[in-house]
Design an enzyme around this catalytic site. Structure first.
Site, PDB file in Angstrom:
ATOM      1  N   ASP A 124       0.717  -1.097   0.096  1.00 25.47           N
ATOM      2  CA  ASP A 124      -0.082  -0.118  -0.155  1.00 25.47           C
ATOM      3  C   ASP A 124       0.802   1.117  -0.093  1.00 25.47           C
ATOM      4  O   ASP A 124       2.117   1.259   0.334  1.00 25.47           O
ATOM      5  CB  ASP A 124      -0.918  -0.134   1.283  1.00 25.47           C
ATOM      6  CG  ASP A 124      -0.246  -0.631   2.543  1.00 25.47           C
ATOM      7  OD1 ASP A 124       1.006  -0.369   2.649  1.00 25.47           O
ATOM      8  OD2 ASP A 124      -0.971  -0.813   3.582  1.00 25.47           O
ATOM      9  N   ASN A 151      -7.114  -2.473  14.878  1.00 21.34           N
ATOM     10  CA  ASN A 151      -8.371  -2.893  14.332  1.00 21.34           C
ATOM     11  C   ASN A 151      -8.491  -3.904  13.603  1.00 21.34           C
ATOM     12  O   ASN A 151      -9.575  -4.445  13.021  1.00 21.34           O
ATOM     13  CB  ASN A 151      -9.282  -1.688  13.918  1.00 21.34           C
ATOM     14  CG  ASN A 151      -8.513  -1.195  12.641  1.00 21.34           C
ATOM     15  OD1 ASN A 151      -7.693  -1.747  11.971  1.00 21.34           O
ATOM     16  ND2 ASN A 151      -9.251  -0.344  11.967  1.00 21.34           N
ATOM     17  N   HIS A 180      -7.091  -4.480  10.599  1.00 22.27           N
ATOM     18  CA  HIS A 180      -6.753  -4.304   9.244  1.00 22.27           C
ATOM     19  C   HIS A 180      -5.336  -4.916   8.858  1.00 22.27           C
ATOM     20  O   HIS A 180      -4.563  -5.122   9.482  1.00 22.27           O
ATOM     21  CB  HIS A 180      -7.005  -2.741   8.944  1.00 22.27           C
ATOM     22  CG  HIS A 180      -5.802  -1.952   9.267  1.00 22.27           C
ATOM     23  ND1 HIS A 180      -5.744  -0.806  10.041  1.00 22.27           N
ATOM     24  CD2 HIS A 180      -4.453  -2.063   9.020  1.00 22.27           C
ATOM     25  CE1 HIS A 180      -4.626  -0.305  10.051  1.00 22.27           C
ATOM     26  NE2 HIS A 180      -3.682  -0.869   9.508  1.00 22.27           N
TER      27      HIS A 180
END
Ligand code: GLP
Length: 241
Positions: free
Chosen positions: A67, A136, A138
């Site tokens: 990413d 969380n 991800h």
């Protein structure tokens, strides 16, 4: 799924680097999927050390990163391209043209994402994908609720992720609100997955991801459906398993 619990962050990093180096020795022209964040820094340091000792060569390795923040140039100190250069690429013999990171300055994110999916396919797919995990749950920048069927796409970061990543920026306001990220589908298509986690702040997410139901609300839980996953973590992150 294999789980290795290491005593310390250093031991975790060494084990993860061992798995990556085994892949590189086994297939010198492999495609490595690489990750950023604080967690894999020690893994990269260990790989650099082994390269410097002459134990490992990346001369034929191809890499694709997960990413990149939208709006950051490759020279911005918090861009993931900059992270990869300074933590790994600048210190090993990987060919610059064989390293691929999404372009955060792409004029048309949709075109950039489509080209990245094609690139991964043209490279023959990912042999080993390294992952970290957000607090969380991800993976890459696939946030809770994101569709498991997505390939590389434009993401709006959650408040939780902006908060967690603010430590790397001068202020919270400077954290980009969007990113380009491989999707869960790209990650699940990798032949092997290596996920590294450390610290108590990841313990609940690790528990939810690997002991809870497979749900979009915990993106990493999808890894339960992958046939070849290795989880390497320190005691603090794995103690709830
Ligand atoms: C970012 C990255 C993820 C990474 C996560 C956790 O959000 N996009 O790929 O796994 O941070 O980072 P850290 O290892 O610093 O906890």
């Amino acid at each position: 799924m294999r789980i290795y619990q290491a005593e310390t962050y250093q031991a975790m990093s060494r084990r993860a680097a061992n798995i990556i180096s085994a892949q590189v020795i086994y297939k010198p022209d492999c495609v490595l999927g690489l990750a950023t964040g604080g967690t894999p820094v020690g893994t990269y340091q260990q790989l650099v050390e082994w390269f410097q000792k002459g134990d490992l060569s990346f001369a034929e390795v191809r890499s694709v990163n997960l990413d990149e923040y939208l709006g950051l140039s490759p020279h911005h100190e918090q861009s993931y391209r900059y992270f990869m250069q300074t933590n790994l690429f600048d210190h090993i013999d990987i060919k610059p043209e064989n390293t691929h990171v999404l372009n955060g300055l792409a004029k048309d994110p949709a075109v950039e994402c489509a080209a990245y999916n094609k690139l991964i396919r043209d490279l023959g797919g990912i042999d080993l994908q390294l992952l970290g995990m957000g607090r969380n749950g991800h993976i890459a920048f696939n946030e809770p609720g994101d569709d498991f069927g997505l390939e590389t796409h434009l993401v709006s970061l959650t408040e939780n992720t902006i908060e967690a990543n603010a430590r790397f920026f001068a202020s919270r306001d400077e954290v980009p609100r969007h990113a380009l990220s491989m999707g869960i589908k790209n990650i699940m298509n990798a032949r092997r997955i290596l996920i590294v986690v450390n610290g108590e702040e990841k313990a609940e997410a690790v528990y939810q991801a690997f002991c809870g139901p497979v749900t979009k609300q915990v993106p990493a839980s999808v890894l339960q459906l992958h046939p070849d996953v290795t989880l390497v973590g320190d005691k603090a992150a794995l103690h709830k398993l």
